[in-house]
Design a protein around this motif. Structure first.
Motif, PDB file in Angstrom:
ATOM      1  N   MET A 243     -74.501 123.412 -47.346  1.00  0.00           N
ATOM      2  CA  MET A 243     -73.155 122.916 -47.606  1.00  0.00           C
ATOM      3  C   MET A 243     -72.227 124.030 -48.083  1.00  0.00           C
ATOM      4  O   MET A 243     -71.070 124.092 -47.692  1.00  0.00           O
ATOM      5  CB  MET A 243     -73.166 121.760 -48.621  1.00  0.00           C
ATOM      6  CG  MET A 243     -73.502 120.416 -48.016  1.00  0.00           C
ATOM      7  SD  MET A 243     -72.841 120.100 -46.358  1.00  0.00           S
ATOM      8  CE  MET A 243     -71.111 119.887 -46.701  1.00  0.00           C
TER       9      MET A 243
ATOM     10  N   TYR B 249     -68.784 125.216 -46.229  1.00  0.00           N
ATOM     11  CA  TYR B 249     -67.464 125.340 -46.863  1.00  0.00           C
ATOM     12  C   TYR B 249     -66.888 126.732 -46.592  1.00  0.00           C
ATOM     13  O   TYR B 249     -65.707 126.881 -46.269  1.00  0.00           O
ATOM     14  CB  TYR B 249     -67.551 125.079 -48.370  1.00  0.00           C
ATOM     15  CG  TYR B 249     -67.626 123.609 -48.718  1.00  0.00           C
ATOM     16  CD1 TYR B 249     -66.626 122.726 -48.304  1.00  0.00           C
ATOM     17  CD2 TYR B 249     -68.691 123.087 -49.438  1.00  0.00           C
ATOM     18  CE1 TYR B 249     -66.697 121.372 -48.587  1.00  0.00           C
ATOM     19  CE2 TYR B 249     -68.772 121.732 -49.732  1.00  0.00           C
ATOM     20  CZ  TYR B 249     -67.777 120.879 -49.309  1.00  0.00           C
ATOM     21  OH  TYR B 249     -67.849 119.547 -49.584  1.00  0.00           O
TER      22      TYR B 249
ATOM     23  N   PHE C 204     -66.041 116.570 -40.997  1.00  0.00           N
ATOM     24  CA  PHE C 204     -66.361 115.787 -42.196  1.00  0.00           C
ATOM     25  C   PHE C 204     -66.661 116.682 -43.394  1.00  0.00           C
ATOM     26  O   PHE C 204     -66.719 116.194 -44.520  1.00  0.00           O
ATOM     27  CB  PHE C 204     -67.505 114.818 -41.914  1.00  0.00           C
ATOM     28  CG  PHE C 204     -67.104 113.783 -40.902  1.00  0.00           C
ATOM     29  CD1 PHE C 204     -65.902 113.107 -41.035  1.00  0.00           C
ATOM     30  CD2 PHE C 204     -67.913 113.505 -39.815  1.00  0.00           C
ATOM     31  CE1 PHE C 204     -65.508 112.163 -40.098  1.00  0.00           C
ATOM     32  CE2 PHE C 204     -67.528 112.554 -38.880  1.00  0.00           C
ATOM     33  CZ  PHE C 204     -66.320 111.881 -39.017  1.00  0.00           C
ATOM     34  N   THR C 205     -66.847 117.973 -43.162  1.00  0.00           N
ATOM     35  CA  THR C 205     -66.920 118.910 -44.288  1.00  0.00           C
ATOM     36  C   THR C 205     -65.521 119.124 -44.849  1.00  0.00           C
ATOM     37  O   THR C 205     -65.315 119.165 -46.052  1.00  0.00           O
ATOM     38  CB  THR C 205     -67.485 120.256 -43.805  1.00  0.00           C
ATOM     39  OG1 THR C 205     -68.719 120.003 -43.132  1.00  0.00           O
ATOM     40  CG2 THR C 205     -67.725 121.184 -44.968  1.00  0.00           C
TER      41      THR C 205
ATOM     42  N   PRO D 224     -63.742 114.840 -45.849  1.00  0.00           N
ATOM     43  CA  PRO D 224     -64.687 113.759 -46.138  1.00  0.00           C
ATOM     44  C   PRO D 224     -63.975 112.426 -46.359  1.00  0.00           C
ATOM     45  O   PRO D 224     -64.578 111.365 -46.230  1.00  0.00           O
ATOM     46  CB  PRO D 224     -65.406 114.244 -47.403  1.00  0.00           C
ATOM     47  CG  PRO D 224     -64.502 115.256 -47.997  1.00  0.00           C
ATOM     48  CD  PRO D 224     -63.728 115.861 -46.886  1.00  0.00           C
ATOM     49  N   TRP D 225     -62.652 112.515 -46.639  1.00  0.00           N
ATOM     50  CA  TRP D 225     -61.914 111.285 -46.951  1.00  0.00           C
ATOM     51  C   TRP D 225     -61.808 110.377 -45.741  1.00  0.00           C
ATOM     52  O   TRP D 225     -61.616 109.187 -45.877  1.00  0.00           O
ATOM     53  CB  TRP D 225     -60.521 111.641 -47.471  1.00  0.00           C
ATOM     54  CG  TRP D 225     -60.626 112.701 -48.492  1.00  0.00           C
ATOM     55  CD1 TRP D 225     -61.040 112.547 -49.771  1.00  0.00           C
ATOM     56  CD2 TRP D 225     -60.385 114.090 -48.302  1.00  0.00           C
ATOM     57  NE1 TRP D 225     -61.061 113.765 -50.394  1.00  0.00           N
ATOM     58  CE2 TRP D 225     -60.661 114.721 -49.533  1.00  0.00           C
ATOM     59  CE3 TRP D 225     -59.961 114.863 -47.222  1.00  0.00           C
ATOM     60  CZ2 TRP D 225     -60.531 116.094 -49.704  1.00  0.00           C
ATOM     61  CZ3 TRP D 225     -59.831 116.237 -47.388  1.00  0.00           C
ATOM     62  CH2 TRP D 225     -60.108 116.835 -48.617  1.00  0.00           C
TER      63      TRP D 225
ATOM     64  N   ILE E 231     -64.103 109.484 -44.009  1.00  0.00           N
ATOM     65  CA  ILE E 231     -65.209 108.538 -44.150  1.00  0.00           C
ATOM     66  C   ILE E 231     -65.023 107.693 -45.401  1.00  0.00           C
ATOM     67  O   ILE E 231     -65.127 106.470 -45.363  1.00  0.00           O
ATOM     68  CB  ILE E 231     -66.553 109.294 -44.211  1.00  0.00           C
ATOM     69  CG1 ILE E 231     -66.872 109.870 -42.828  1.00  0.00           C
ATOM     70  CG2 ILE E 231     -67.670 108.377 -44.672  1.00  0.00           C
ATOM     71  CD1 ILE E 231     -68.113 110.727 -42.810  1.00  0.00           C
ATOM     72  N   SER E 232     -64.682 108.349 -46.512  1.00  0.00           N
ATOM     73  CA  SER E 232     -64.673 107.605 -47.775  1.00  0.00           C
ATOM     74  C   SER E 232     -63.560 106.559 -47.814  1.00  0.00           C
ATOM     75  O   SER E 232     -63.619 105.619 -48.591  1.00  0.00           O
ATOM     76  CB  SER E 232     -64.568 108.562 -48.961  1.00  0.00           C
ATOM     77  OG  SER E 232     -63.386 109.325 -48.851  1.00  0.00           O
TER      78      SER E 232
ATOM     79  N   SER F 286     -70.064 104.671 -48.445  1.00  0.00           N
ATOM     80  CA  SER F 286     -70.769 105.939 -48.622  1.00  0.00           C
ATOM     81  C   SER F 286     -70.894 106.617 -47.275  1.00  0.00           C
ATOM     82  O   SER F 286     -70.672 106.010 -46.227  1.00  0.00           O
ATOM     83  CB  SER F 286     -72.169 105.705 -49.193  1.00  0.00           C
ATOM     84  OG  SER F 286     -72.965 105.086 -48.197  1.00  0.00           O
ATOM     85  N   GLU F 287     -71.274 107.899 -47.358  1.00  0.00           N
ATOM     86  CA  GLU F 287     -71.441 108.646 -46.107  1.00  0.00           C
ATOM     87  C   GLU F 287     -72.571 108.036 -45.278  1.00  0.00           C
ATOM     88  O   GLU F 287     -72.477 107.949 -44.056  1.00  0.00           O
ATOM     89  CB  GLU F 287     -71.740 110.100 -46.451  1.00  0.00           C
ATOM     90  CG  GLU F 287     -71.217 111.069 -45.426  1.00  0.00           C
ATOM     91  CD  GLU F 287     -71.412 112.515 -45.869  1.00  0.00           C
ATOM     92  OE1 GLU F 287     -71.882 113.299 -45.051  1.00  0.00           O
ATOM     93  OE2 GLU F 287     -71.104 112.826 -47.030  1.00  0.00           O
TER      94      GLU F 287
ATOM     95  N   TYR G 124     -71.431 105.223 -43.209  1.00  0.00           N
ATOM     96  CA  TYR G 124     -70.731 105.621 -41.994  1.00  0.00           C
ATOM     97  C   TYR G 124     -71.719 105.996 -40.899  1.00  0.00           C
ATOM     98  O   TYR G 124     -71.625 105.531 -39.769  1.00  0.00           O
ATOM     99  CB  TYR G 124     -69.804 106.809 -42.264  1.00  0.00           C
ATOM    100  CG  TYR G 124     -69.418 107.529 -40.997  1.00  0.00           C
ATOM    101  CD1 TYR G 124     -68.485 106.968 -40.129  1.00  0.00           C
ATOM    102  CD2 TYR G 124     -70.024 108.727 -40.628  1.00  0.00           C
ATOM    103  CE1 TYR G 124     -68.155 107.598 -38.938  1.00  0.00           C
ATOM    104  CE2 TYR G 124     -69.700 109.352 -39.446  1.00  0.00           C
ATOM    105  CZ  TYR G 124     -68.769 108.796 -38.600  1.00  0.00           C
ATOM    106  OH  TYR G 124     -68.467 109.408 -37.422  1.00  0.00           O
ATOM    107  N   TYR G 125     -72.690 106.843 -41.256  1.00  0.00           N
ATOM    108  CA  TYR G 125     -73.632 107.289 -40.224  1.00  0.00           C
ATOM    109  C   TYR G 125     -74.464 106.124 -39.696  1.00  0.00           C
ATOM    110  O   TYR G 125     -74.839 106.087 -38.532  1.00  0.00           O
ATOM    111  CB  TYR G 125     -74.514 108.422 -40.750  1.00  0.00           C
ATOM    112  CG  TYR G 125     -73.758 109.729 -40.782  1.00  0.00           C
ATOM    113  CD1 TYR G 125     -73.389 110.346 -39.583  1.00  0.00           C
ATOM    114  CD2 TYR G 125     -73.355 110.309 -41.971  1.00  0.00           C
ATOM    115  CE1 TYR G 125     -72.656 111.517 -39.581  1.00  0.00           C
ATOM    116  CE2 TYR G 125     -72.622 111.491 -41.978  1.00  0.00           C
ATOM    117  CZ  TYR G 125     -72.277 112.084 -40.783  1.00  0.00           C
ATOM    118  OH  TYR G 125     -71.542 113.251 -40.775  1.00  0.00           O
TER     119      TYR G 125
END
Lengths: 97, 518
Positions: B139, B143, B210-211, B214-215, B217-218, B223-224, B227-228
């Motif tokens: 991660m 970033y 999504f890195t 992330p919003w 998804i949120s 939660s992530e 979504y998946y």
């Protein structure tokens, strides 16, 4: 096998665009062409690039054809620049008896 | 100073280009090489033949799983696409065993015979290095890569604005003029493949969507994971059927998966609870179809009945898929792949010339070129370490693949460590040496290491260049020849730095120092 015609058409198109520019005319042709001739060369150059695009798309479809056209345009562009950079060497070689 | 828009853009271009520049060079170089990751994997596993997985090989996998993996909680079958390289592997684990405790067997994709190639991560590592880096949590790496890609996009746009004469200087590249030549080279490599850079940077950001955001998804999912789960539904809960029942032959299961969705090609297959009446199968596709399905197909592994197919993708998902495919180019045949590679190389050269330009431009203004200020010294050393150290490390990775003993513990990791050891060595060397010597020596080291690759290959395997040419193995021959070509390019570059710098004294004319470009 649309790759080779696409490359050659792009190369020819960029070569015409090169000699359509007055500063390169002086280098390559040793004279400045009349404005009308330059315009025609430019139109011819863009027509050849357009033809290259049609050939690529006809051979590979819209998606891959477009990608291939851009790719070969890049390769042809670098080749044209390389030729222009080595102009004196090329002209010497061409002038040899 | 920053009185005009173009000047402020030039300033922006300088700093968004320089600071992440060393990093961008690395990302560009590894990404470019990754277009040939499977071919590299193939070269790094000379024990196996490559090619699409045959029906016979599927039968071989089937037989091994039935004989040796009885009572396993799950079977997995990884089916490489036609470009091969990554091996046709099956694995299994005892019920309740951890994922890491799986037994893994690699098979020949044509005959299905068991093979034991050397332990390597092959071209896949070079691909992962492109966005996951190494020696750090994934991660963090993503970033960092995201920030570098954002800076790249800013640098491209500000660079276009800064470049005053895109059309007038379209074909212009003048050698032997010091700073002007570096600017020309940077401009030409930037302009000629500009559509590629815009595409690759933008789609690269989309692949890290999504890195970065992330919003997205949120905002809609708790939660992530939720979504998946919605985007990639897992297998429907198997009916609780007791009693033993044989799994359908693997070849038939794969064929059913491939017929369940048009154009689907099973790539990664898991059979859950094989041997019981409730056995199910999840299959994920190969990614070599443009904009193709990414979700899984689920079957009843005993009857072969299709339980679920991937849900139809919405507009946003399809757009994202198309962009990621455009970035990765997995769908491309040899011609397009070559163009992706060439464009990527130009991108690497563009970043490299930009980095060098920064120092060349400032060197003319140094009060005492032998004792530069720290920032200049650091930038110059980092240029040498990154521009010559990264390729040297990659050559060392290939050499380590041939030279490390096959029974070495964690052999695959040591191949990777070799890459970073050589890279780090070049960094230390560059810090210790005068800049000009550092360049010549770094470039020469690259030339020597790349030239050594085909030699060591011929000495340690029966698949050297001559042998490959004789048996018509184009892939191995092309790999060795491209190593030699790379070596020649580095040798030429070293020779140019050595001879040209000696003749031309550093230019100090004020007109040169005040270049039109930041």
């Amino acid at each position: 096998m649309m790759h080779i015609p696409a490359l050659l058409l792009n190369l020819a198109g960029l070569a015409l665009l090169l000699v359509a520019m007055s500063k390169h005319q002086h280098d390559w042709l040793r004279r400045k062409l009349p404005a009308a001739a330059s315009r025609n060369l430019r139109a011819g150059g863009f027509t050849l690039l357009g033809l290259a695009f049609l050939v690529s798309v006809a051979g590979l479809g819209w998606l891959e054809g477009t990608l291939a056209w851009f790719g070969w345009l890049t390769v042809a562009g670098i080749a044209t620049v390389a030729a222009n950079t080595n102009r004196e060497r090329i002209q010497r070689w061409g002038a040899r008896p | 100073m920053k009185s005009t828009f173009r000047q402020s853009m030039a300033c922006l271009h300088t700093w968004t280009g320089l600071l992440p520049g060393w990093f961008l060079f690395v990302i560009f170089l590894f990404g470019t090489i990754a277009y040939y990751q499977q071919e590299i994997s193939h070269w790094m596993r000379p024990e196996i033949e490559s090619g699409p997985v045959s029906a016979r090989a599927l039968d071989g996998a089937d037989a091994i799983l039935r004989q040796r993996a009885q009572g396993a909680g799950s079977w997995t079958i990884a089916i490489p696409d036609g470009r091969g390289g990554d091996g046709f592997t099956v694995s299994w684990a005892k019920p309740g065993a951890a994922w890491g405790d799986r037994t893994q067997v690699m098979l020949d994709p044509q005959t299905g015979a068991e093979t034991a190639p050397r332990d390597t991560r092959g071209g896949f590592f070079l691909y992962r290095m492109h966005f996951d880096l190494h020696y750090m949590p994934v991660m963090w790496a993503r970033y960092l890569v995201s920030l570098a890609a954002l800076a790249m996009l800013v640098a491209i746009v500000s660079g276009i604005i800064t470049h005053k004469k895109i059309f007038a200087d379209f074909f212009l590249l003048r050698f032997g003029k010091g700073q002007r030549s570096w600017l020309d080279a940077h401009n030409v490599t930037a302009v000629m493949a500009l559509p590629f850079y815009l595409m690759i940077t933008y789609t690269g950001l989309v692949s890290l969507l999504f890195t970065l955001f992330p919003w997205a998804i949120s905002a809609s999912f708790p939660s992530e994971q939720a979504y998946y789960k919605a985007a990639f539904p897992s297998a429907p809960a198997a009916e609780v059927s007791s009693g033993p029942a044989p799994v359908m032959p693997l070849r038939d299961l794969v064929s059913r998966v491939n017929h369940a969705v048009p154009g689907y090609k099973a790539g990664y297959v898991t059979v859950n609870n094989p041997g019981s009446a409730g056995a199910t199968l999840d299959a994920y596709p190969q990614y070599d179809e443009f904009g193709g399905a990414r979700g899984s197909v689920h079957l009843d592994a005993v009857t072969g009945k299709v339980l679920a197919v991937p849900p139809a993708a919405g507009g946003a998902t399809t757009t994202q898929r198309v962009m990621i495919d455009l970035h990765a180019g997995r769908f491309s045949g040899w011609g397009l792949r070559l163009l992706y590679f060439v464009s990527g190389l130009f991108g690497t050269v563009m970043v490299g010339t930009g980095l060098v330009l920064w120092t060349v431009k400032r060197r003319t203004r140094l009060p005492d070129p032998d004792r530069p200020y720290f920032g200049f010294w650091l930038a110059e050393r980092l240029n040498i370490a990154v521009i010559t150290g990264t390729p040297a490390g990659i050559a060392a990775y290939f050499l380590a693949n041939r030279l490390l003993p096959h029974d070495l513990e964690q052999r695959a990791d040591w191949e990777i460590n070799s890459l970073f050891m050589v890279w780090g060595g070049v960094l230390v060397w560059a810090m210790a040496r005068p800049a000009r010597r550092g360049w010549v020596e770094g470039l020469s080291a690259c030339a020597a290491l790349f030239a050594a690759v085909p030699v060591i290959n011929a000495l340690t395997t029966p698949r050297g260049l001559v042998a490959s040419l004789m048996r018509g193995d184009l892939l191995f021959a092309a790999f060795d020849l491209s190593m030699l070509a790379t070596a020649a390019l580095f040798a030429f570059a070293a020779w140019r730095v050595l001879t040209r710098r000696a003749k031309v004294p550093p230019r100090r004319t004020p007109r040169e120092a005040r270049g039109a470009f930041a």
